[in-house]
Design a protein around this motif. Structure first.
Motif, short mmCIF file in Angstrom:
data_model
loop_
_atom_site.label_atom_id
_atom_site.label_comp_id
_atom_site.label_asym_id
_atom_site.label_seq_id
_atom_site.Cartn_x
_atom_site.Cartn_y
_atom_site.Cartn_z
N CYS A 1 65.77 54.85 8.74
CA CYS A 1 67.10 55.10 8.91
C CYS A 1 68.55 55.78 7.78
CB CYS A 1 67.59 54.29 9.65
SG CYS A 1 69.20 53.98 10.69
N LYS B 1 68.97 47.42 0.48
CA LYS B 1 68.68 47.64 -1.43
C LYS B 1 66.59 47.31 -1.65
CE LYS B 1 71.08 44.09 -2.47
NZ LYS B 1 71.28 43.07 -1.03
N THR B 2 66.98 46.73 -1.22
CA THR B 2 65.18 47.17 -1.84
C THR B 2 64.39 48.47 -0.88
OG1 THR B 2 65.26 44.11 -2.12
CG2 THR B 2 62.75 45.92 -1.38
N GLY B 3 64.43 48.22 0.14
CA GLY B 3 63.87 49.20 1.37
C GLY B 3 64.87 50.64 0.00
N1 ATP Z 1 67.40 52.66 5.98
C1 ATP Z 1 66.32 51.38 6.66
N2 ATP Z 1 66.48 52.31 7.67
C2 ATP Z 1 65.29 50.93 8.32
N3 ATP Z 1 64.93 49.72 7.94
C3 ATP Z 1 65.69 49.28 7.18
C4 ATP Z 1 66.21 50.28 5.79
N4 ATP Z 1 66.55 50.37 5.15
C5 ATP Z 1 66.61 48.11 5.44
N5 ATP Z 1 65.46 48.10 6.08
C6 ATP Z 1 64.94 47.04 6.95
O1 ATP Z 1 65.37 45.80 6.73
C7 ATP Z 1 64.56 44.51 6.00
C8 ATP Z 1 65.89 44.05 5.31
O2 ATP Z 1 65.87 45.18 4.45
P1 ATP Z 1 65.88 44.74 2.50
O3 ATP Z 1 64.83 43.71 2.48
O4 ATP Z 1 65.67 46.57 2.25
O5 ATP Z 1 67.97 44.61 2.54
P2 ATP Z 1 68.25 43.41 0.74
O6 ATP Z 1 69.40 43.97 0.69
O7 ATP Z 1 66.89 44.32 -0.44
O8 ATP Z 1 68.21 42.11 0.95
P3 ATP Z 1 68.17 40.88 0.06
O9 ATP Z 1 69.38 40.97 -0.42
O10 ATP Z 1 67.48 39.46 0.79
O11 ATP Z 1 67.21 41.27 -1.10
C9 ATP Z 1 63.85 45.81 5.39
O12 ATP Z 1 62.92 44.57 5.53
C10 ATP Z 1 63.16 47.29 6.09
O13 ATP Z 1 62.93 46.92 6.73
#
Ligand code: ATP
Ligand code: MG
Length: 377
Positions: free
Chosen positions: A20, A49-51
């Motif tokens: 999204c 972030k990872t996404g």
């Molecule tokens: N823009 C987006 N659209 C749809 N789903 C998303 C989006 N960004 C993240 N997600 C979903 O939300 C979940 C959490 O995102 P993500 O793992 O990237 O967060 P993070 O900030 O890296 O978390 P952490 O701090 O635990 O490392 C992911 O598994 C992903 O499926």
């Protein structure tokens, strides 16, 4: 696009269709990476972030001139394991059948690699022979030097980067900083789930990485963008979802990405043709019930004072001055000193967080479902 597949990803990354928004952030990160800037990505936990890194890397996955390599170092315990993870990622990205892959394999031969294969996935991993920190530094240096001299751009994303603070080699930051500062064709994206440790590494004037990167702070996804995305995913699968239902989801999860995705995942999995606010309410209850046992565990692990403070923050949702007379007396938390002590413990356990990335910083409960559970109890 496949039908019957739950389009709300709540773990990992699939492809752009399931991601999204983040248009501006993607554009900014892509531009920086194409221009060879080193970047640090900051955001609270589970916001995406990872996404975002996977999303930005996605168009380059088959590009041989701009090579994007993602590494998650959470499972590494020392510098040698870091180096092996790096070597493995490089080895898997450049197949030995190709010219560059052959050259890379020749380079790795210097370090007497042992190649093993994951029993489940069959993916190879490399273990180089490294005995001392000096050897390790030299190995990392040679790997980066070699890649830097090829006619390609390489972008490494190192996720869970704060893990280097756990290594026994206390000079890891200095070693890495020294190795990367003169690279011309290689750049880095650093990111990690522990914001506090990441800030320590990158924003402390006394440390090697200080002022070495461009910082990007990720915020929440815009409400209208998120609603449009959710609506589209339901409609694409021949389902409807009402505006009230969308409103409920966004309020309940406070647009926190992971909690919103997971909510939609559960709602979608109910397989209803029409999704109304009643379905959203039922989903909310289901989620809270599913998680209840872990919330009771939290309760048992915290002291009464810590639990009471947590409940007070959950009820307020945002707390600007936890030691103020009003907050302490409204929730009968004893003294400001006690509150301070309890808050410190909750922050350390990452149950609450301090959002300092806004004009007026505040404290809130990390887990939006835990917050709602406390409110409903
Ligand atoms: N823009 C987006 N659209 C749809 N789903 C998303 C989006 N960004 C993240 N997600 C979903 O939300 C979940 C959490 O995102 P993500 O793992 O990237 O967060 P993070 O900030 O890296 O978390 P952490 O701090 O635990 O490392 C992911 O598994 C992903 O499926
Ligand atoms: Mg992450």
């Amino acid at each position: 696009m496949e039908k019957e597949f739950n389009p709300f990803i709540s773990a990992g990354y699939r492809e752009p269709a399931y991601f999204c928004d983040r248009k501006e952030e993607s554009k900014q990160l892509t531009q920086l990476m194409l221009n060879g800037a080193n970047v640090t990505l900051f955001a609270i936990r589970r916001l995406g972030k990872t996404g975002l890194i996977h999303h930005v890397f996605y168009p380059y996955r088959k590009n041989s001139k701009i090579v994007c390599i993602y590494i998650d170092i959470l499972a590494t315990n020392n510098l040698a394991e870091f180096t092996n993870q790096l070597a493995t990622a490089i080895y898997n990205r450049f197949p030995p059948q190709k010219t560059l892959g052959k050259k890379i394999m020749d380079l790795f031969q210097r370090f007497r690699p042992v190649i093993s294969f994951d029993e489940l996935t069959g993916i190879p991993s490399l273990s180089l022979t490294i005995q001392t920190t000096a050897q390790n530094e030299n190995t990392i240096g040679q790997i980066f030097q070699f890649l830097d001299e090829q006619n390609i751009k390489v972008v490494f994303a190192i996720d869970e980067f704060q893990q280097i603070l756990e290594y026994p080699e206390k000079n890891t930051e200095a070693i890495l900083r020294t190795q990367i500062q003169f690279l011309k064709n290689i750049s880095f994206i650093f990111c990690g789930s522990n914001q506090k440790m990441m800030h320590e590494i990158f924003n402390s004037a006394k440390r090697p990485f200080f002022a070495s990167c461009t910082n990007i702070s990720l915020g929440f996804i815009n409400e209208n963008e998120y609603k449009t995305f959710i609506l589209k995913k339901f409609n694409e699968n021949d389902r409807t979802i009402t505006d009230e239902c969308l409103d409920f989801i966004c309020k309940f999860t406070q647009l926190h990405t992971f909690y919103t995705q997971y909510f939609c995942f559960i709602l979608f999995s109910k397989n209803k043709k029409e999704n109304t606010i009643e379905d959203a309410r039922e989903t909310a209850l289901n989620i809270l019930q599913l998680n209840e046992s872990s919330y009771f565990q939290y309760k048992n692990l915290l002291t009464t004072s810590q639990w009471n403070i947590l409940c007070a923050i959950a009820k307020e949702e945002k707390v600007y001055q936890p030691q103020s007379k009003k907050f302490v007396t409204t929730y009968q938390l004893g003294t400001p000193g006690l509150v301070k002590k309890g808050m410190d413990a909750l922050l350390k356990k990452e149950i609450i967080f301090y959002n300092s990335g806004v004009e007026t910083p505040y404290y809130e409960v990390y887990d939006k479902y835990l917050m709602r559970w406390i409110q409903y109890k």
